[in-house]
Design an enzyme around this catalytic site. Structure first.
Site, PDB file in Angstrom:
ATOM      1  CG  ASP A 192      -1.889   1.096   1.303  1.00 24.80           C
ATOM      2  OD1 ASP A 192      -1.947   1.869   0.341  1.00 24.80           O
ATOM      3  OD2 ASP A 192      -2.607   1.172   2.306  1.00 24.80           O
TER       4      ASP A 192
ATOM      5  CD  GLU B 222      -5.333  -0.536  -0.275  1.00 24.93           C
ATOM      6  OE1 GLU B 222      -5.856  -1.561   0.138  1.00 24.93           O
ATOM      7  OE2 GLU B 222      -5.846   0.590  -0.183  1.00 24.93           O
TER       8      GLU B 222
HETATM    9 MG   LIG Z   1      -2.786   3.861   0.087  1.00 17.40          MG
END
Ligand SMILES: [Mg+2]
Length: 383
Positions: A32, A127
């Site tokens: 992420d 992500e």
């Molecule tokens: Mg993010």
């Protein structure tokens, strides 16, 4: 990258003796990039580093998409009205969102991830879940992926590694930005025992509030709660699932199926619009932009939908499925206008959007079945 590729085992079923028990427990990663839009902007405007930077639209109803850490110190956060962010931090540099550029950077990032790992489930621009079960050394592989992503895009990512998607996701959130957190299921239970149940994906605010009234205020409380109690309150499926999540048990696979399935354009108007002619103009313009983008990616979809949010925030979608996939602006516009006319908004409109779903590239079957029992070919999509 080569050492990682060479170290790959022959296949998913082929676990050799030399693969440590520990590695096989670390089958899943979540990657992420924190504050993605701002990070991308700072990479092309390095002179703004260290300053409060906010990516937000400029209309009176625009919201903040992302704020740099310097801006967050002033209380600016995602989804906050941009006007409020300007009051909180007037000295911040406000930049308009540049979706096309963010998508391009995201694509570069995901290409690098895919060059290392066969099975990647992209869940947002910045992500993804990665299946590490074929990798000999998951930690080393992830370090290499991060280094390659940073070299190609200058983006810094947080990583979580664990035995399933749930542990991986919570682990990657735990030490942002630039975290690298590796946890077994038991370690995750111990580390987050005192956290609120809402920390775990799948336990939303409503459920968390109900748990709170039952005196279940931490993941430890929830994990230890009698199953019977949870089943009584939440039903057999949800009740058992809540307990499993609190124990970081999860058997969802990393799946590549979540590719782009739809694309949309929507606009929140600066002021609510009641005039049907202005709504039609807005819809025409968005449909044109949407179809230009679909055509550029050779994407065609069978379902055309509109989304209408009224001045009281009630939101309605209407959709129609075509016999054949399309990205033709004329056709999409015609159907979208017909759907708008059929719905005929009873109140002024705050937001209007158009979507083409069930996307496929030319020559590839969409795989989408027409929903049965709908003679008009019209269906309601979940909002
Ligand atoms: Mg993010």
């Amino acid at each position: 990258m080569n050492d990682v590729l060479v170290a790959r085992c022959a296949g998913r079923g082929a676990r050799f003796g030399q693969m440590s028990v520990e590695s096989s427990e670390l089958s899943t990663a979540h990657v992420d990039c924190d504050a993605f839009y701002v990070s991308v902007e700072l990479n092309r405007r390095p002179e703004l580093r260290g300053l409060p930077v906010v990516v937000a639209g400029s209309g009176p109803r625009a919201v903040v998409t992302t704020a740099s850490y310097e801006a967050r110190r002033f209380g600016v956060g995602s989804a906050m009205p941009a006007a409020r962010a300007r009051r909180l931090c007037p000295q911040a540099v406000f930049l308009p969102p540049d979706g096309a550029h963010y998508r391009e950077v995201s694509q570069r990032m995901m290409e690098i991830v895919r060059s290392h790992v066969d099975r990647v489930e992209v869940v947002g621009l910045d992500e993804a879940y990665l299946d590490l079960s074929d990798l000999y050394s998951p930690r080393a592989a992830m370090r290499r992926i991060l280094a390659d992503v940073a070299a190609a895009t200058e983006l810094v990512c947080s990583v979580g590694i664990g035995p399933n998607k749930l542990v991986a996701k919570v682990a990657s959130d735990a030490e942002k930005p630039a975290g690298f957190v590796v946890l077994t299921r038991e370690q995750a239970c111990a580390r987050f025992a005192g956290a609120a149940p809402g920390l775990v994906p799948g336990i939303g605010p409503k459920t968390a509030a109900r748990l709170d009234t039952m005196g279940l205020r931490t993941l430890r409380d929830l994990a230890r709660a009698p199953e019977q109690l949870l089943v009584e309150r939440f039903g057999p499926n949800h009740g058992r699932e809540l307990r499993r999540r609190a124990r970081f048990e999860h058997d969802g696979e990393v799946s590549e199926a979540r590719k782009v399935v739809s694309e949309s354009r929507e606009t929140t108007f600066d002021e609510d619009i009641g005039d049907p002619a202005r709504l039609r103009d807005a819809l025409r313009e968005m449909a044109g932009q949407l179809c230009a983008s679909l055509a550029a990616h050779d994407h065609h979809g069978r379902t055309i939908a509109i989304k209408v949010r009224l001045d009281d925030f009630s939101t309605v979608t209407r959709a129609r499925t075509m016999a054949a996939p399309t990205c033709d602006a004329e056709q999409v516009t015609r159907v979208a206008l017909a759907l708008l006319e059929e719905y005929s908004p009873p109140q002024p409109v705050r937001l209007l959007g158009v979507r083409v779903a069930g996307l496929a590239s030319r020559g590839v079957p969409t795989g989408g079945k027409r929903r049965g029992g709908d003679p008009a070919g019209q269906l309601e999509l979940p909002v």
